[in-house]
Write a protein that holds these residues in place. Structure first.
Motif, PDB file in Angstrom:
ATOM      1  N   LEU A  52       0.824  -1.207   0.000  1.00 50.89           N
ATOM      2  CA  LEU A  52       0.000   0.000   0.000  1.00 50.89           C
ATOM      3  C   LEU A  52       0.859   1.258   0.000  1.00 50.89           C
ATOM      4  O   LEU A  52       0.535   2.246  -0.663  1.00 50.89           O
ATOM      5  CB  LEU A  52      -0.949  -0.006   1.199  1.00 50.89           C
ATOM      6  N   LYS A  53       1.982   1.217   0.729  1.00 49.64           N
ATOM      7  CA  LYS A  53       2.877   2.368   0.759  1.00 49.64           C
ATOM      8  C   LYS A  53       3.497   2.615  -0.617  1.00 49.64           C
ATOM      9  O   LYS A  53       3.558   3.751  -1.086  1.00 49.64           O
ATOM     10  CB  LYS A  53       3.982   2.146   1.795  1.00 49.64           C
ATOM     11  N   SER A  54       3.941   1.548  -1.285  1.00 51.54           N
ATOM     12  CA  SER A  54       4.540   1.714  -2.612  1.00 51.54           C
ATOM     13  C   SER A  54       3.492   2.159  -3.625  1.00 51.54           C
ATOM     14  O   SER A  54       3.788   2.942  -4.525  1.00 51.54           O
ATOM     15  CB  SER A  54       5.223   0.428  -3.069  1.00 51.54           C
ATOM     16  N   LEU A  55       2.258   1.697  -3.460  1.00 48.52           N
ATOM     17  CA  LEU A  55       1.181   2.123  -4.349  1.00 48.52           C
ATOM     18  C   LEU A  55       0.903   3.608  -4.166  1.00 48.52           C
ATOM     19  O   LEU A  55       0.774   4.350  -5.134  1.00 48.52           O
ATOM     20  CB  LEU A  55      -0.082   1.308  -4.072  1.00 48.52           C
ATOM     21  N   ARG A  56       0.844   4.052  -2.918  1.00 50.86           N
ATOM     22  CA  ARG A  56       0.613   5.473  -2.642  1.00 50.86           C
ATOM     23  C   ARG A  56       1.758   6.310  -3.205  1.00 50.86           C
ATOM     24  O   ARG A  56       1.534   7.391  -3.730  1.00 50.86           O
ATOM     25  CB  ARG A  56       0.487   5.707  -1.136  1.00 50.86           C
ATOM     26  N   ARG A  57       2.995   5.805  -3.091  1.00 52.09           N
ATOM     27  CA  ARG A  57       4.152   6.543  -3.600  1.00 52.09           C
ATOM     28  C   ARG A  57       4.049   6.678  -5.115  1.00 52.09           C
ATOM     29  O   ARG A  57       4.272   7.756  -5.671  1.00 52.09           O
ATOM     30  CB  ARG A  57       5.450   5.839  -3.215  1.00 52.09           C
ATOM     31  N   THR A  58       3.692   5.602  -5.789  1.00 45.87           N
ATOM     32  CA  THR A  58       3.559   5.622  -7.246  1.00 45.87           C
ATOM     33  C   THR A  58       2.490   6.620  -7.670  1.00 45.87           C
ATOM     34  O   THR A  58       2.689   7.387  -8.610  1.00 45.87           O
ATOM     35  CB  THR A  58       3.195   4.216  -7.760  1.00 45.87           C
ATOM     36  N   LEU A  99      14.254  13.294  -9.468  1.00 44.07           N
ATOM     37  CA  LEU A  99      12.977  13.894  -9.845  1.00 44.07           C
ATOM     38  C   LEU A  99      11.794  13.171  -9.208  1.00 44.07           C
ATOM     39  O   LEU A  99      10.796  13.807  -8.869  1.00 44.07           O
ATOM     40  CB  LEU A  99      12.824  13.908 -11.366  1.00 44.07           C
ATOM     41  N   ASP A 100      11.903  11.849  -9.042  1.00 39.92           N
ATOM     42  CA  ASP A 100      10.797  11.115  -8.417  1.00 39.92           C
ATOM     43  C   ASP A 100      10.527  11.612  -7.005  1.00 39.92           C
ATOM     44  O   ASP A 100       9.369  11.708  -6.590  1.00 39.92           O
ATOM     45  CB  ASP A 100      11.085   9.610  -8.392  1.00 39.92           C
ATOM     46  N   GLU A 101      11.572  11.933  -6.262  1.00 37.84           N
ATOM     47  CA  GLU A 101      11.386  12.454  -4.914  1.00 37.84           C
ATOM     48  C   GLU A 101      10.700  13.821  -4.967  1.00 37.84           C
ATOM     49  O   GLU A 101       9.824  14.127  -4.139  1.00 37.84           O
ATOM     50  CB  GLU A 101      12.737  12.568  -4.195  1.00 37.84           C
ATOM     51  N   LEU A 102      11.071  14.645  -5.952  1.00 42.20           N
ATOM     52  CA  LEU A 102      10.423  15.940  -6.132  1.00 42.20           C
ATOM     53  C   LEU A 102       8.945  15.755  -6.474  1.00 42.20           C
ATOM     54  O   LEU A 102       8.073  16.373  -5.868  1.00 42.20           O
ATOM     55  CB  LEU A 102      11.125  16.736  -7.239  1.00 42.20           C
ATOM     56  N   TYR A 103       8.664  14.880  -7.436  1.00 40.63           N
ATOM     57  CA  TYR A 103       7.274  14.612  -7.826  1.00 40.63           C
ATOM     58  C   TYR A 103       6.458  14.099  -6.638  1.00 40.63           C
ATOM     59  O   TYR A 103       5.318  14.499  -6.430  1.00 40.63           O
ATOM     60  CB  TYR A 103       7.195  13.571  -8.947  1.00 40.63           C
ATOM     61  N   GLU A 104       7.057  13.200  -5.854  1.00 44.76           N
ATOM     62  CA  GLU A 104       6.354  12.622  -4.702  1.00 44.76           C
ATOM     63  C   GLU A 104       5.991  13.710  -3.700  1.00 44.76           C
ATOM     64  O   GLU A 104       4.877  13.762  -3.180  1.00 44.76           O
ATOM     65  CB  GLU A 104       7.219  11.562  -4.039  1.00 44.76           C
ATOM     66  N   ASN A 105       6.939  14.630  -3.432  1.00 42.13           N
ATOM     67  CA  ASN A 105       6.673  15.717  -2.479  1.00 42.13           C
ATOM     68  C   ASN A 105       5.611  16.676  -3.013  1.00 42.13           C
ATOM     69  O   ASN A 105       4.793  17.174  -2.238  1.00 42.13           O
ATOM     70  CB  ASN A 105       7.951  16.464  -2.152  1.00 42.13           C
ATOM     71  N   ILE A 106       5.604  16.916  -4.296  1.00 38.50           N
ATOM     72  CA  ILE A 106       4.577  17.773  -4.881  1.00 38.50           C
ATOM     73  C   ILE A 106       3.223  17.064  -4.814  1.00 38.50           C
ATOM     74  O   ILE A 106       2.204  17.672  -4.487  1.00 38.50           O
ATOM     75  CB  ILE A 106       4.920  18.143  -6.336  1.00 38.50           C
ATOM     76  N   GLY A 107       3.211  15.765  -5.101  1.00 39.51           N
ATOM     77  CA  GLY A 107       1.960  15.004  -5.137  1.00 39.51           C
ATOM     78  C   GLY A 107       1.350  14.732  -3.782  1.00 39.51           C
ATOM     79  O   GLY A 107       0.163  14.434  -3.682  1.00 39.51           O
ATOM     80  N   LEU A 108       2.145  14.832  -2.724  1.00 39.81           N
ATOM     81  CA  LEU A 108       1.596  14.604  -1.391  1.00 39.81           C
ATOM     82  C   LEU A 108       1.118  15.896  -0.872  1.00 39.81           C
ATOM     83  O   LEU A 108       0.374  16.371  -0.350  1.00 39.81           O
ATOM     84  CB  LEU A 108       2.655  14.036  -0.448  1.00 39.81           C
TER      85      LEU A 108
END
Length: 108
Positions: A52-58, A99-108
């Motif tokens: 569930l955590k990896s799904l939320r991250r994706t 960039l994935d870390e940036l996208y994740e922070n923007i998406g949360l």
């Protein structure tokens, strides 16, 4: 769904010693967050939480990328127009590794 001793039963059915269990799955099946409440072993609980955590991250990464592209679009710029050097500079300034870390922070 599950079969216990060849009878259909809900997944939350409590098992007894000696019972035969067959789990019925679909090709696109995914763990349900409510399963964490009735699994018994820590290993199962951990596996469900990890999925569930990896799904939320994706999902957060995908949302963050869309939001960033939308924000850049207001300036008539796309992420493809930003040079890798400029991307690296922004990531370094924000203390992020990719960039994935940036996208994740923007998406949360």
């Amino acid at each position: 769904a599950a079969k216990v001793d060849r009878r259909l039963t809900p997944l939350r059915t409590v098992l007894r010693n000696g019972q035969t269990v067959e789990i019925i799955t679909a090709k696109g099946a995914m763990p349900n967050p409510s399963w964490v409440n009735f699994v018994v072993t820590a290993k199962a609980r951990s596996a469900i939480r990890h999925y569930l955590k990896s799904l939320r991250r994706t999902e957060a990464i995908a949302l963050g990328q869309r939001l960033l592209n939308q924000a850049l679009g207001e300036f008539r710029v796309s992420l493809d127009d930003v040079t890798p050097e400029a991307q690296a500079a922004v990531l370094g300034e924000l203390g992020m590794k990719d960039l994935d870390e940036l996208y994740e922070n923007i998406g949360l």
